[in-house]
Design an enzyme around this catalytic site. Sequence first.
Site, mmCIF file in Angstrom:
data_model
loop_
_atom_site.group_PDB
_atom_site.id
_atom_site.type_symbol
_atom_site.label_atom_id
_atom_site.label_comp_id
_atom_site.label_asym_id
_atom_site.label_seq_id
_atom_site.Cartn_x
_atom_site.Cartn_y
_atom_site.Cartn_z
ATOM 1 N N ALA A 101 0.855 -1.181 0.000
ATOM 2 C CA ALA A 101 0.000 0.000 0.000
ATOM 3 C C ALA A 101 0.896 1.238 0.000
ATOM 4 O O ALA A 101 2.077 1.158 0.344
ATOM 5 C CB ALA A 101 -0.876 -0.018 1.245
ATOM 6 N N GLY A 161 0.513 -5.097 0.721
ATOM 7 C CA GLY A 161 -0.572 -5.079 -0.251
ATOM 8 C C GLY A 161 -0.154 -5.639 -1.605
ATOM 9 O O GLY A 161 -0.989 -6.166 -2.354
ATOM 10 N N GLU A 217 -0.581 -9.177 -1.321
ATOM 11 C CA GLU A 217 -2.024 -9.455 -1.229
ATOM 12 C C GLU A 217 -2.681 -9.430 -2.610
ATOM 13 O O GLU A 217 -3.574 -10.228 -2.896
ATOM 14 C CB GLU A 217 -2.683 -8.449 -0.287
ATOM 15 N N GLU A 230 3.454 -5.657 7.301
ATOM 16 C CA GLU A 230 2.598 -4.614 7.889
ATOM 17 C C GLU A 230 2.847 -4.421 9.379
ATOM 18 O O GLU A 230 2.745 -3.305 9.899
ATOM 19 C CB GLU A 230 1.121 -4.958 7.656
HETATM 20 N N1 3HC Z 1 4.601 3.418 0.024
HETATM 21 C C1 3HC Z 1 5.095 4.626 -0.291
HETATM 22 N N2 3HC Z 1 6.419 4.855 -0.501
HETATM 23 C C2 3HC Z 1 7.241 3.818 -0.382
HETATM 24 C C3 3HC Z 1 6.791 2.528 -0.062
HETATM 25 C C4 3HC Z 1 5.398 2.344 0.134
HETATM 26 N N3 3HC Z 1 4.875 1.136 0.415
HETATM 27 N N4 3HC Z 1 7.857 1.696 -0.009
HETATM 28 C C5 3HC Z 1 8.924 2.438 -0.295
HETATM 29 N N5 3HC Z 1 8.559 3.718 -0.523
HETATM 30 C C6 3HC Z 1 9.420 4.840 -0.910
HETATM 31 C C7 3HC Z 1 10.441 5.185 0.145
HETATM 32 O O1 3HC Z 1 9.893 6.079 1.077
HETATM 33 C C8 3HC Z 1 11.538 5.787 -0.690
HETATM 34 O O2 3HC Z 1 11.134 7.099 -0.996
HETATM 35 P P1 3HC Z 1 12.223 8.267 -1.097
HETATM 36 O O3 3HC Z 1 13.121 7.872 -2.240
HETATM 37 O O4 3HC Z 1 11.419 9.492 -1.320
HETATM 38 O O5 3HC Z 1 12.943 8.262 0.219
HETATM 39 C C9 3HC Z 1 11.502 4.978 -1.985
HETATM 40 O O6 3HC Z 1 10.194 4.385 -2.017
HETATM 41 C C10 3HC Z 1 12.528 3.886 -2.065
HETATM 42 O O7 3HC Z 1 12.451 3.112 -0.872
HETATM 43 P P2 3HC Z 1 13.757 2.579 -0.144
HETATM 44 O O8 3HC Z 1 14.710 3.695 0.049
HETATM 45 O O9 3HC Z 1 13.298 1.842 1.057
HETATM 46 O O10 3HC Z 1 14.332 1.596 -1.261
HETATM 47 P P3 3HC Z 1 14.975 0.162 -1.130
HETATM 48 O O11 3HC Z 1 15.265 -0.259 -2.512
HETATM 49 O O12 3HC Z 1 16.046 0.168 -0.091
HETATM 50 O O13 3HC Z 1 13.807 -0.786 -0.521
HETATM 51 C C11 3HC Z 1 11.623 -1.761 -0.350
HETATM 52 C C12 3HC Z 1 12.666 -1.070 -1.262
HETATM 53 C C13 3HC Z 1 12.136 -3.132 0.102
HETATM 54 C C14 3HC Z 1 10.352 -1.925 -1.129
HETATM 55 C C15 3HC Z 1 11.402 -0.896 0.916
HETATM 56 O O14 3HC Z 1 11.117 0.427 0.497
HETATM 57 C C16 3HC Z 1 10.250 -1.322 1.790
HETATM 58 O O15 3HC Z 1 10.424 -2.233 2.584
HETATM 59 N N6 3HC Z 1 9.101 -0.657 1.663
HETATM 60 C C17 3HC Z 1 7.979 -0.873 2.538
HETATM 61 C C18 3HC Z 1 7.279 -2.167 2.273
HETATM 62 C C19 3HC Z 1 6.088 -2.292 3.172
HETATM 63 O O16 3HC Z 1 6.160 -2.149 4.367
HETATM 64 N N7 3HC Z 1 4.930 -2.612 2.581
HETATM 65 C C20 3HC Z 1 3.721 -2.771 3.320
HETATM 66 C C21 3HC Z 1 2.974 -1.489 3.300
HETATM 67 S S1 3HC Z 1 1.538 -1.561 4.327
HETATM 68 C C22 3HC Z 1 0.386 -2.361 3.365
HETATM 69 O O17 3HC Z 1 0.706 -2.814 2.314
HETATM 70 C C23 3HC Z 1 -1.000 -2.399 3.927
HETATM 71 C C24 3HC Z 1 -1.855 -3.380 3.175
HETATM 72 O O18 3HC Z 1 -1.880 -4.599 3.856
HETATM 73 C C25 3HC Z 1 -3.272 -2.892 3.062
#
Ligand code: 3HC
Length: 706
Positions: A68, A107, A110, A130
């Site tokens: 998400a 997500g 998912e 999450e």
């Molecule tokens: N939403 C919005 N922005 C995101 C994002 C997300 N899910 N994931 C990463 N970004 C952004 C970061 O903030 C960063 O932005 P910036 O360049 O402006 O600082 C950019 O994307 C690159 O991210 P990283 O610096 O972390 O890049 P890496 O290559 O080191 O890592 C990654 C990539 C493994 C995808 C890591 O970003 C990550 O772990 N992201 C989060 C994943 C996550 O937690 N997903 C679950 C979200 S909650 C959800 O999905 C709810 C659902 O169940 C309904």
Amino acid sequence: MTDRASTGAASARRYEDILVVTIDHPPVNALSASVRADLAAAIDAAQADPQVRAILLMGAGRNFIAGADIREFGKPPQPPILPDVCNRIEASAKPVIAVLHGAALGGGLEVALAAHYRVALAGAKLGLPEVTLGLLPGAGGTQRAPRLMGAQAALDLMLSGKHLSAGAALAAGLVDALSNDTDPLDAGLAYTRQLLAVGAGPRRTRDAGALADKAAALAQVDATAVQVERTTRGLYSPARIVEAVRAAIEQPFDEGLRTERALFLQCLDSPQRAGLVHAFFAERDTTKSPALQQTRPRRLERIGIVGGGTMGAGIAVAALDAGFPVTMVEQDDAALERGRARVAQVYDLLVGKGRISAEERDARMARYTGATRYEALDDADLIIEAVFEDLAVKQAVFAQLDRVAKPGAVLATNTSYLDINLIAAATRGPADVLGLHFFSPANIMKLLEVVVGEHTAPDTVATGFELARRLRKIPVRAGVCDGFIGNRILAVHRQAADMMMEDGASPYEIDAAVRAFGYPMGPYQMADLAGGDIGWATRKRRAPTRDPALRYVQIPDRLCERGWFGQKTGRGFYLYPDGARQGAQDPEVLAIIDAERARAGVTPRAYTQEDIQRRYLAAMINEAANVLHQGIAQRPSDIDVVFLSGYGFPRHRGGPMHYADSVGLDRVLADIRGYAQEDPAFWKPSPLLVQLAESGRNFASLNQAA
Ligand code: 3HC
Ligand code: NAI
């Protein structure tokens, strides 16, 4: 092959009878409102198109979908919401295939679980992280993952937030096939054609059978619930993850989805979610500065280290792990051998635990060289000094480094407190000098304070940040002062703790209150772990310049005078009989404290847990505001990162500045003004705190400005 529709964030293009829907939303294809709308529209349109026999979902760029859009949390939800999009995918009358590469997280996974078939490329990372954001999978993940992989495996995945490799995901039943192809489009098309060739139709995860043995699944949920209650100490979302999985077993699918949604919204509204999301962005913001973005780091291929003690050896391991050749210089052969042995011991332990192979250990040790002559450092691009914490010793080392280092080499000191400008003054090139303050154990702790001196050149700073990137550390820029960001603030709230100890709270009560706030250990357990002698030496060094108006609590000195330095001597604030790691309360310590109270003329008073927490946090926040005000830290969220990744501040509270905002700066200021009535010399409200509180602003407003 014909063009079908190009809707921006997700576009659809037909390859013969396969409609390829590509999510293209840099940087990580997060499922923002536009992506969800486009994805839903593409799925719907495909249903009505007689030329489409199957739908292939893929991500453009390096990832499938990272989840998400975290930036949307806390804002009003925009339809279509993700659970509905996933349900529409699952309901498709035509088979939907997801090809996973890079991150398929949250997500994103998912969406893939709602598809009918999944193929993963090597290097794909699958996970439901999450929980690390204070949430639970809220788009069907808690209902679909258990139906595919069983209750226990799904709980483990969701409660740990860990990523699975493609191979592990196949073994767990999360994906159906692996592909050796490096191109997701080729891999996805080939797999889809195979499925079409055997007449495969939609196969819905809601009907998958891994929860068939309800009794066994419920027993796993019950056992996990007990464990979560015991281990997650006040965290909000883990227990709700367990509840959602229970619903997956006990309730029909659609009802389970409704339960999941309700639990997800509870988590979304929780302060813990706000704290954890703040931490996520704060960690990524530390490198954001126009100066840094405009400056190229210097060459960084070979690393030199002076000093092979605790820190030198830990830093060597961190650098070797990252693939750098490392040369370590020590005072003499015996010290050098001890340094080498410390490095080797870390790797032997890792081999013993099966974390790395013996070959990998040998490969890393092969990049290590030891020497007792500074000349061995003449080809290093960056030299990190980690010798005794003594200005004269460090200046002598830097004078030597100045002599042998090649032109342009960056010279760094790992000092905890000392003035980097004075250390740089021992060289002819202070522009090349900076502080790189690692935390112990240096190969594990993520924080790196990059301390910028008066003359440090921008590309020297950029090289410090580049090192952090290569070592996978989180760099935070700091200015020069006694203790930089972290240790300077720590000294002040530790002083607040010591004053409470003298005034009536036992160290055990203080530790318990700090743990109840969410820290893994309290300040006195921490002092015992680090070794009381280090702080004692610092106090003695500072004694001549100590402000006589400031209260000085002597209890820690009384323990050190007895040689009670903590775990390493078997006793400190706690007793550690027979090398125990868990300390026991010590009546003799309490007697010493009583004697000190009497000597200081203090009538002890009682403190509640809340009293202790409020004073401890108020001292931390007030000094943090001073650090900001003086430009030692660049932005409030940098201070949060320092405390989250260097000092064990509970992550779900977002760091001291985020926490201060969440309770209200006016309350923090009122507390400090109240305490100042007893001790105005210590409790001086920071001018920045006063300014923000009195104008109704918060620290976050300064993040936006930074
Ligand atoms: N939403 C919005 N922005 C995101 C994002 C997300 N899910 N994931 C990463 N970004 C952004 C970061 O903030 C960063 O932005 P910036 O360049 O402006 O600082 C950019 O994307 C690159 O991210 P990283 O610096 O972390 O890049 P890496 O290559 O080191 O890592 C990654 C990539 C493994 C995808 C890591 O970003 C990550 O772990 N992201 C989060 C994943 C996550 O937690 N997903 C679950 C979200 S909650 C959800 O999905 C709810 C659902 O169940 C309904
Ligand atoms: P240590 O006492 O374990 O190691 C210091 C090493 O430096 C010894 O092995 C000694 O032989 C060597 N040394 C001394 N003078 C030398 C010289 N002239 N040339 C080459 N080697 C020399 O100390 P530790 O804990 O590793 O600390 C080193 C530095 O790191 C200090 O400045 C300390 O403040 C800082 N630091 C320590 C942390 C900790 O938790 N221990 C955390 C962060 C920084």
